[in-house]
Scaffold this motif. Structure first.
Motif, PDB file in Angstrom:
ATOM      1  N   ILE A  42       0.875  -1.167   0.000  1.00 52.97           N
ATOM      2  CA  ILE A  42       0.000   0.000   0.000  1.00 52.97           C
ATOM      3  C   ILE A  42       0.913   1.218   0.000  1.00 52.97           C
ATOM      4  O   ILE A  42       1.711   1.400   0.926  1.00 52.97           O
ATOM      5  CB  ILE A  42      -0.917   0.031   1.230  1.00 52.97           C
ATOM      6  N   ARG A  43       0.816   2.020  -1.043  1.00 49.08           N
ATOM      7  CA  ARG A  43       1.674   3.204  -1.166  1.00 49.08           C
ATOM      8  C   ARG A  43       0.821   4.463  -1.040  1.00 49.08           C
ATOM      9  O   ARG A  43      -0.200   4.595  -1.712  1.00 49.08           O
ATOM     10  CB  ARG A  43       2.418   3.173  -2.498  1.00 49.08           C
ATOM     11  N   VAL A  44       1.260   5.393  -0.214  1.00 45.82           N
ATOM     12  CA  VAL A  44       0.568   6.670  -0.020  1.00 45.82           C
ATOM     13  C   VAL A  44       1.467   7.784  -0.539  1.00 45.82           C
ATOM     14  O   VAL A  44       2.585   7.974  -0.046  1.00 45.82           O
ATOM     15  CB  VAL A  44       0.233   6.921   1.458  1.00 45.82           C
ATOM     16  N   GLU A  45       0.994   8.521  -1.532  1.00 45.13           N
ATOM     17  CA  GLU A  45       1.732   9.645  -2.091  1.00 45.13           C
ATOM     18  C   GLU A  45       1.178  10.951  -1.524  1.00 45.13           C
ATOM     19  O   GLU A  45      -0.038  11.151  -1.473  1.00 45.13           O
ATOM     20  CB  GLU A  45       1.620   9.659  -3.617  1.00 45.13           C
ATOM     21  N   TYR A  46       2.078  11.843  -1.123  1.00 48.60           N
ATOM     22  CA  TYR A  46       1.688  13.138  -0.558  1.00 48.60           C
ATOM     23  C   TYR A  46       1.797  14.232  -1.619  1.00 48.60           C
ATOM     24  O   TYR A  46       2.746  14.258  -2.416  1.00 48.60           O
ATOM     25  CB  TYR A  46       2.602  13.492   0.616  1.00 48.60           C
TER      26      TYR A  46
END
Length: 649
Positions: free
Chosen positions: A289-293
């Protein structure tokens, strides 16, 4: 559990964390009401001992002890692939349980509890309301009086380090939250849970205070995150500090990499102890699970179009209506899907800070509210896609309508003088209506002017309003500059109407870190925020809406302190039947609307989702969760086709 995701032109790509601070543990589970035990009873003296594989307050559990998986999941869902999402703003900590720092998205994902929940804190199972099932425990037992509860833990549960999860870790975590967690959480819990006892390495008992409601207590202790006592003692780390280092968890995911203010990647633990439990079948399907800001909504949307991340829950009506016509959508490489949402909408809106003297006069608040034109806003700025919210239990059987009658009226009459006489005879408060053809509704403007005159705010020679002491009527609206452009436009137009009333209304846009700090300190007159919807009673209602923690609770942004609301919540906690509980919650909805501490804005009864065509979900979605991080899955063949076509790198 009520819907917790942002909904109306407030961009939020990550699901609501289980803790907007750890205190949500008081009523993430604590807000679960209705439903009950389907268990074996064993007589012990005059009090039956109930042994179960899960817990609820009324009736029977939907899933029997020998369930193999939840009905809504795909038990054959493949494991693998990555899902990537976005969020706005910044982060400087991976400890979301502290007031200090800005916690990273999904930074609770590593931790499990005795009674399980979903990735990002979503309700599990998502097809029933008010039921919780064992995860770190294999069973629980409690007397019919619910004076205590014993959890029997699974001996195979392990932290990602390989160390066992024991009753000592659960007791340590419970006490750590009391000693170093948020004050509103600790104050609420200490009253209710005076003692925890470790019976042996895998058995723990919680005692509940005499004379307090038994609502939500078992869910509360069953929802405490399990932290490693060993790690905290060896490192000397504190729960109330900002830090990037995290304690090991026992959950299916662990941290893979952190790039501060840019991205966080979580990976599935290949040695996860609980992967074969019926509770987890068909769930936790992604390898990563990748979260980009991103700094603002526009850059986040452009990044989605470019394939920098692959799943988006849309919060902007403008973008949903007009921006999903780019080539990848036309070619079918990006799926645009409107998915029904069965939970009541989050009560979001323009919240008044009742700690401000000028806003303690309800006439002022009512006048200010008349400056909000939902009809014009919806048609002119939001493409007519929203409905106007009126209730804290919108579109449910618990929504107060008309004048009180039947069981609700009887309850209100039983509370005595704390109930205003008009509440017994008048219809439930509904939002005003406005002219959709123009921003400034002259009829509402005249009503607002009259209310301000009555409240002692007269118009001076300069067109501004002053009180008898010559003090101007000033209001400051706090807004996150990285949020939705549409929300910003809505508030700017609202402030324009306030200025036309003679109010010195100023919009203060600040960056994410300032916004977080000021919101926590209630450094605002008005803010766009939300409360919690409810379908059942629980002690979390006291933390959200009660007077005792009103001065400092992070979950009561208005600082509401109402003897009327307190009395209704107390009565709801004492309800003996589902009918009594429902009547009390309808009365609570009525009272909250009467107190008028928020201008209700809008809601949407579906999820707006867009994603690259490499994800699949059950044909029938459960009503209480979108679950894209929880029970959706990755189709490797479709992903290969997207890459071959150049849609994804």
């Amino acid at each position: 559990m009520p819907r917790t995701h942002a909904r109306a032109d407030t961009q939020s790509q990550t699901p609501m964390l289980r803790v907007a601070g750890a205190a949500l543990l008081v009523f993430g589970a604590a807000m679960l009401g209705g439903a009950a035990w389907g268990q074996d009873d064993t007589a012990q003296g005059s009090d039956k001992i109930i042994t179960a594989h899960g817990y609820s307050f009324y009736g029977d559990l939907k899933y029997p002890a020998d369930y193999t998986h939840f009905d809504y999941v795909n038990p054959d869902a493949p494991k693998g692939g990555e899902i990537s999402i976005s969020t706005l703003g910044t982060f400087d900590s991976m400890n979301p349980y502290s007031r200090k720092g800005r916690g990273g998205a999904l930074s609770t994902v590593m931790y499990e509890s005795l009674l399980g929940e979903g990735v990002g804190g979503e309700i599990v199972p998502a097809d029933v309301y008010g039921e919780a099932y064992c995860l770190l425990c294999e069973s629980l037992e409690y007397p019919e009086s619910k004076d205590w509860v014993v959890f029997h833990m699974r001996k195979d549960a392990k932290f990602s380090t390989g160390d066992p999860v024991t009753a000592h870790d659960i007791a340590f975590s419970h006490n750590l939250l009391l000693d170093q967690g948020l004050k509103s959480y600790a104050d609420a819990v200490r009253k209710l849970i005076p003692k925890v006892e470790v019976i042996d390495d895998y058995t723990i008992k919680f005692y509940f205070s005499p004379g307090v409601s038994r609502r939500s207590l078992i869910e509360q202790v069953g929802g405490v995150p399990a932290w490693s006592k060993k790690w905290y003692e060896e490192t000397g780390a504190r729960l109330d500090e900002s830090r990037l280092e995290t304690s090991p968890g026992s959950g299916p995911y662990m941290i893979d990499s952190i790039d501060v203010n840019r991205r966080i990647v979580y990976k599935r633990n290949p040695d996860y102890w609980g992967k074969d439990l019926p509770f987890n079948v068909g769930r936790n399907n992604f390898d990563k699970i990748r979260v980009e800001y991103f700094g603002d909504e526009n850059s986040a949307f452009e990044a989605f179009k470019a394939g920098e991340y692959t799943f988006r829950t849309e919060g902007s009506s403008k973008q949903w209506a007009s921006s999903y016509d780019f080539p990848k959508v036309t070619a079918g490489q990006v799926v645009k899907e409107d998915i029904p949402d069965g939970s009541p909408p989050t009560p979001s809106g323009i919240v008044f800070n009742l700690g401000r003297e000028v806003l303690q006069d309800k006439r002022v608040r009512e006048a200010v509210a008349l400056g909000f034109n939902f009809e014009w806003t919806n048609e002119s700025l939001q493409y007519g896609l929203f409905k106007q919210r009126a209730s804290f239990t919108q579109d449910t059987p618990l929504m107060a309508t008309g004048a009180p009658q039947g069981a609700e009226l009887a309850l209100l009459e039983s509370l005595g003088d704390v109930v205003p006489p008009e509440l017994l005879t008048q219809d439930a408060v509904m939002p005003h209506t406005s002219d959709a053809s123009r921003l400034s509704d002259r009829r509402n403007l005249r009503r607002a002017m009259k209310l301000l005159d009555e409240a002692g705010w007269a118009v001076g020679n300069d067109g501004k309003r002053y009180n008898a002491q010559g003090k101007p009527l000033q209001l400051r609206f706090l807004l996150n500059s990285s949020g939705s452009a549409t929300l910003s436009a809505v508030i700017e137009n609202f402030m324009s109407n306030l200025q036309n009333m003679g109010i010195d209304a100023v919009l203060e846009k600040v960056d994410s870190s300032q916004y977080t700090a000021r919101e926590r300190d209630r450094d605002y007159d008005m803010v766009y925020d939300s409360y919690g919807a409810f379908l059942g009673t629980g002690t979390g209602l006291e933390q959200r809406y009660g007077s005792e923690a009103a001065a400092y609770s992070l979950f009561n942004p208005a600082g509401l302190a109402s003897p009327l609301v307190d009395a209704i919540v107390t009565a709801s906690l004492a309800a003996d039947t589902k009918e009594e509980e429902d009547a009390s919650l309808m009365a609570l909805d009525r009272a909250l609307r009467y107190e008028f501490f928020m201008i209700p804005t809008w809601y949407n009864d579906s999820f707006w989702t867009a994603y690259y065509d490499q994800y699949e979900h059950p044909e029938t979605q459960p009503p209480y969760a979108l679950g894209y991080l929880d029970f959706w899955w990755y189709n490797a063949d479709k992903a290969d086709a997207l890459r071959a076509a150049g849609a994804l790198r």
